[in-house]
Scaffold this motif. Structure first.
Motif, mmCIF file in Angstrom:
data_model
loop_
_atom_site.group_PDB
_atom_site.id
_atom_site.type_symbol
_atom_site.label_atom_id
_atom_site.label_comp_id
_atom_site.label_asym_id
_atom_site.label_seq_id
_atom_site.Cartn_x
_atom_site.Cartn_y
_atom_site.Cartn_z
ATOM 1 N N TRP A 127 60.037 -8.204 -22.146
ATOM 2 C CA TRP A 127 58.951 -9.174 -22.173
ATOM 3 C C TRP A 127 57.607 -8.473 -22.273
ATOM 4 O O TRP A 127 57.311 -7.562 -21.499
ATOM 5 C CB TRP A 127 58.994 -10.021 -20.892
ATOM 6 C CG TRP A 127 57.937 -11.084 -20.831
ATOM 7 C CD1 TRP A 127 56.744 -11.021 -20.175
ATOM 8 C CD2 TRP A 127 57.971 -12.364 -21.471
ATOM 9 N NE1 TRP A 127 56.028 -12.174 -20.363
ATOM 10 C CE2 TRP A 127 56.764 -13.024 -21.148
ATOM 11 C CE3 TRP A 127 58.909 -13.016 -22.272
ATOM 12 C CZ2 TRP A 127 56.477 -14.310 -21.615
ATOM 13 C CZ3 TRP A 127 58.614 -14.291 -22.726
ATOM 14 C CH2 TRP A 127 57.413 -14.925 -22.395
ATOM 15 N N ALA A 128 56.760 -8.895 -23.227
ATOM 16 C CA ALA A 128 55.349 -8.490 -23.329
ATOM 17 C C ALA A 128 55.215 -6.963 -23.357
ATOM 18 O O ALA A 128 55.785 -6.313 -24.229
ATOM 19 C CB ALA A 128 54.548 -9.136 -22.217
ATOM 20 N N SER A 156 57.328 -11.872 -26.797
ATOM 21 C CA SER A 156 55.869 -11.770 -26.612
ATOM 22 C C SER A 156 55.360 -10.352 -26.854
ATOM 23 O O SER A 156 54.431 -9.898 -26.194
ATOM 24 C CB SER A 156 55.469 -12.246 -25.211
ATOM 25 O OG SER A 156 55.803 -13.601 -25.025
ATOM 26 N N THR A 158 53.336 -7.306 -28.199
ATOM 27 C CA THR A 158 51.954 -7.171 -28.668
ATOM 28 C C THR A 158 51.564 -5.710 -28.738
ATOM 29 O O THR A 158 51.733 -4.977 -27.759
ATOM 30 C CB THR A 158 50.958 -7.893 -27.730
ATOM 31 O OG1 THR A 158 51.207 -9.285 -27.754
ATOM 32 C CG2 THR A 158 49.517 -7.664 -28.172
ATOM 33 N N THR A 207 45.175 -18.372 -19.673
ATOM 34 C CA THR A 207 46.249 -17.698 -18.953
ATOM 35 C C THR A 207 45.866 -17.319 -17.529
ATOM 36 O O THR A 207 46.731 -17.050 -16.702
ATOM 37 C CB THR A 207 46.670 -16.421 -19.720
ATOM 38 O OG1 THR A 207 46.950 -16.780 -21.070
ATOM 39 C CG2 THR A 207 47.920 -15.787 -19.129
ATOM 40 N N HIS A 264 58.648 -15.170 -29.950
ATOM 41 C CA HIS A 264 57.261 -15.359 -29.512
ATOM 42 C C HIS A 264 56.968 -16.856 -29.342
ATOM 43 O O HIS A 264 57.542 -17.690 -30.054
ATOM 44 C CB HIS A 264 56.287 -14.774 -30.532
ATOM 45 C CG HIS A 264 55.057 -14.176 -29.923
ATOM 46 N ND1 HIS A 264 54.828 -12.818 -29.875
ATOM 47 C CD2 HIS A 264 53.996 -14.758 -29.320
ATOM 48 C CE1 HIS A 264 53.662 -12.590 -29.278
ATOM 49 N NE2 HIS A 264 53.144 -13.750 -28.935
ATOM 50 N N ASN A 268 51.082 -19.205 -27.672
ATOM 51 C CA ASN A 268 50.676 -18.092 -26.823
ATOM 52 C C ASN A 268 49.269 -17.636 -27.221
ATOM 53 O O ASN A 268 49.040 -17.224 -28.366
ATOM 54 C CB ASN A 268 51.664 -16.932 -26.989
ATOM 55 C CG ASN A 268 51.533 -15.869 -25.917
ATOM 56 O OD1 ASN A 268 50.487 -15.688 -25.328
ATOM 57 N ND2 ASN A 268 52.621 -15.158 -25.672
ATOM 58 N N THR A 269 48.325 -17.719 -26.292
ATOM 59 C CA THR A 269 46.945 -17.296 -26.581
ATOM 60 C C THR A 269 46.603 -15.964 -25.931
ATOM 61 O O THR A 269 45.469 -15.489 -26.055
ATOM 62 C CB THR A 269 45.948 -18.364 -26.101
ATOM 63 O OG1 THR A 269 46.154 -18.619 -24.710
ATOM 64 C CG2 THR A 269 46.099 -19.653 -26.890
ATOM 65 N N LEU A 270 47.568 -15.365 -25.231
ATOM 66 C CA LEU A 270 47.360 -14.041 -24.639
ATOM 67 C C LEU A 270 47.945 -12.972 -25.562
ATOM 68 O O LEU A 270 47.258 -12.035 -25.964
ATOM 69 C CB LEU A 270 48.016 -13.983 -23.254
ATOM 70 C CG LEU A 270 47.963 -12.638 -22.533
ATOM 71 C CD1 LEU A 270 46.522 -12.215 -22.283
ATOM 72 C CD2 LEU A 270 48.730 -12.694 -21.216
ATOM 73 N N HIS A 271 49.206 -13.124 -25.899
ATOM 74 C CA HIS A 271 49.852 -12.269 -26.894
ATOM 75 C C HIS A 271 50.089 -13.147 -28.118
ATOM 76 O O HIS A 271 50.903 -14.065 -28.098
ATOM 77 C CB HIS A 271 51.184 -11.741 -26.364
ATOM 78 C CG HIS A 271 51.040 -10.785 -25.216
ATOM 79 N ND1 HIS A 271 51.606 -9.527 -25.232
ATOM 80 C CD2 HIS A 271 50.402 -10.885 -24.029
ATOM 81 C CE1 HIS A 271 51.327 -8.903 -24.102
ATOM 82 N NE2 HIS A 271 50.600 -9.723 -23.357
ATOM 83 N N GLU A 298 53.976 -21.238 -24.521
ATOM 84 C CA GLU A 298 52.764 -20.432 -24.348
ATOM 85 C C GLU A 298 53.191 -19.023 -23.965
ATOM 86 O O GLU A 298 54.233 -18.547 -24.416
ATOM 87 C CB GLU A 298 51.877 -21.105 -23.305
ATOM 88 C CG GLU A 298 51.417 -22.493 -23.725
ATOM 89 C CD GLU A 298 50.777 -23.268 -22.589
ATOM 90 O OE1 GLU A 298 49.564 -23.144 -22.411
ATOM 91 O OE2 GLU A 298 51.510 -23.993 -21.875
ATOM 92 N N HIS A 299 52.393 -18.334 -23.130
ATOM 93 C CA HIS A 299 52.798 -16.963 -22.804
ATOM 94 C C HIS A 299 54.019 -16.971 -21.890
ATOM 95 O O HIS A 299 55.064 -16.434 -22.234
ATOM 96 C CB HIS A 299 51.653 -16.186 -22.159
ATOM 97 C CG HIS A 299 52.027 -14.762 -21.858
ATOM 98 N ND1 HIS A 299 52.440 -13.890 -22.847
ATOM 99 C CD2 HIS A 299 52.094 -14.070 -20.686
ATOM 100 C CE1 HIS A 299 52.734 -12.717 -22.297
ATOM 101 N NE2 HIS A 299 52.536 -12.796 -21.000
#
Length: 326
Positions: A127-128, A156, A158, A207, A264, A268-271, A298-299
């Motif tokens: 994750w992320a 997610s 990035t 977030t 994804h 998602n507005t963070l990643h 979302e995230h």
């Protein structure tokens, strides 16, 4: 409904300068049927500070309910592994060094432990920021020509330099952080206030509340420190994570990469979803017809047991692993 067993274990990690034992956790079905015995185990690693104390317990239990044996852990310096490595006291401050290079090493060690314990190479779900560390791990396996994992699920993902676009003044923040001494203490997050504008991990406004409210709840349930599990991180953490870019190495590595399901959240507005779409375009292994961009996700806001988005996420991972392990 499948009964899930949780077990604790420890596994050794050989870092460049020392060997440490880290605490890990297994989530597994109480009984394995014939179909479940055909499934590979799964190693899960999470994002910033993450592991069992965050999404590890959620994803681990969900996959175990479908027959998988899942291992996960908290990265060194955080939560259940807080005192093992990467944590120092400076006066009254506890300062943690965030090292993606260490996370890569830890993940490779957990892959080895899981293979030895269950008798076969595990799939990797991440994750992320954990997806960045896991990309580095499977790239190292490809480069070395050793046994590769059978399946890879980055969620997610990035490229970490892309996160800097969330800062109020990306260029000024980058210059100011790089000017600090490596051991200088900075806040874990940049939330755009005067007190946090030189934080390690920039958060978009949508977030910020979710991070504390939802993830704090996960760690409370796990019986460890309330999110984020640290008070300050080192300036070196920022400098090293900006430079950590396994994606840039993909074109030069000719070894075997596992099939992948790149996931994804569309909202998602963070990643940003474009990050996983770019990874899809350059990933050298089998990757299906496209990245899986999930509408309504979302995230991590939808990562809750009864949320239909989360349930569809787990179903997609389950289906993909079963397809490639038949």
């Amino acid at each position: 409904m499948t009964k899930v067993i949780e077990e604790e274990f420890s596994f050794p990690v050989e870092f460049a300068d020392e060997t440490c034992d880290l605490r890990g956790f297994i989530f597994r079905p109480a009984e394995l049927d014939d179909e479940a015995r055909k499934l590979p185990p799964v190693v899960f690693n999470s994002g910033f500070t993450g592991g069992v104390s965050m999404y590890g317990q959620l994803v681990g239990k969900a996959l175990a309910g479908r027959g998988y044996r899942v291992t996960t852990y908290d990265v060194s310096g955080f939560f259940t592994n807080k005192g093992v490595r990467n944590t120092t006291k400076t006066g009254a401050q506890t300062v943690t060094n965030v090292s993606l290079e260490d996370q890569k090493t830890e993940l490779l060690a957990l892959i080895d432990w899981t293979r030895a314990h269950f008798g076969r190479m595990p799939a990797v779900a991440s994750w992320a920021m954990g997806s960045v560390a896991s990309l580095a791990a499977i790239t190292e396996l490809a480069r070395s020509g050793t046994e590769q994992v059978p399946f890879y699920v980055p969620m997610s993902y990035t490229k970490l330099s892309a996160l800097q676009g969330l800062r109020a003044d990306r260029v000024a923040a980058d210059a100011a952080l790089k000017a600090l001494d490596d051991d200088a203490a900075i806040p874990p997050f940049d939330t755009g206030t005067e007190a946090t504008k030189l934080g390690y991990y920039p958060l978009d406004p949508a977030t910020q509340a979710y991070v504390d409210v939802q993830l704090g709840g996960y760690t409370d349930v796990g019986g460890v420190d309330h999110w984020p599990g640290c008070s300050y991180v080192t300036a070196k953490s920022y400098k090293s994570y900006i430079a950590f870019d396994p994606e840039a190495e993909l074109a030069s590595v000719s070894g075997t990469f596992p099939p992948a399901l790149i996931i994804h959240g569309k909202q998602n507005t963070l990643h940003m979803p474009a990050e996983s779409e770019r990874l899809y375009s350059v990933y050298p292994g089998e990757k299906g017809e496209n990245a899986l961009i999930i509408d309504g996700m979302e995230h991590g806001q939808q990562l809750q047991v009864d949320n239909p988005v989360f349930q569809s996420l787990i179903s997609a991972i389950d289906d993909a692993i079963r397809t490639h392990s038949a």
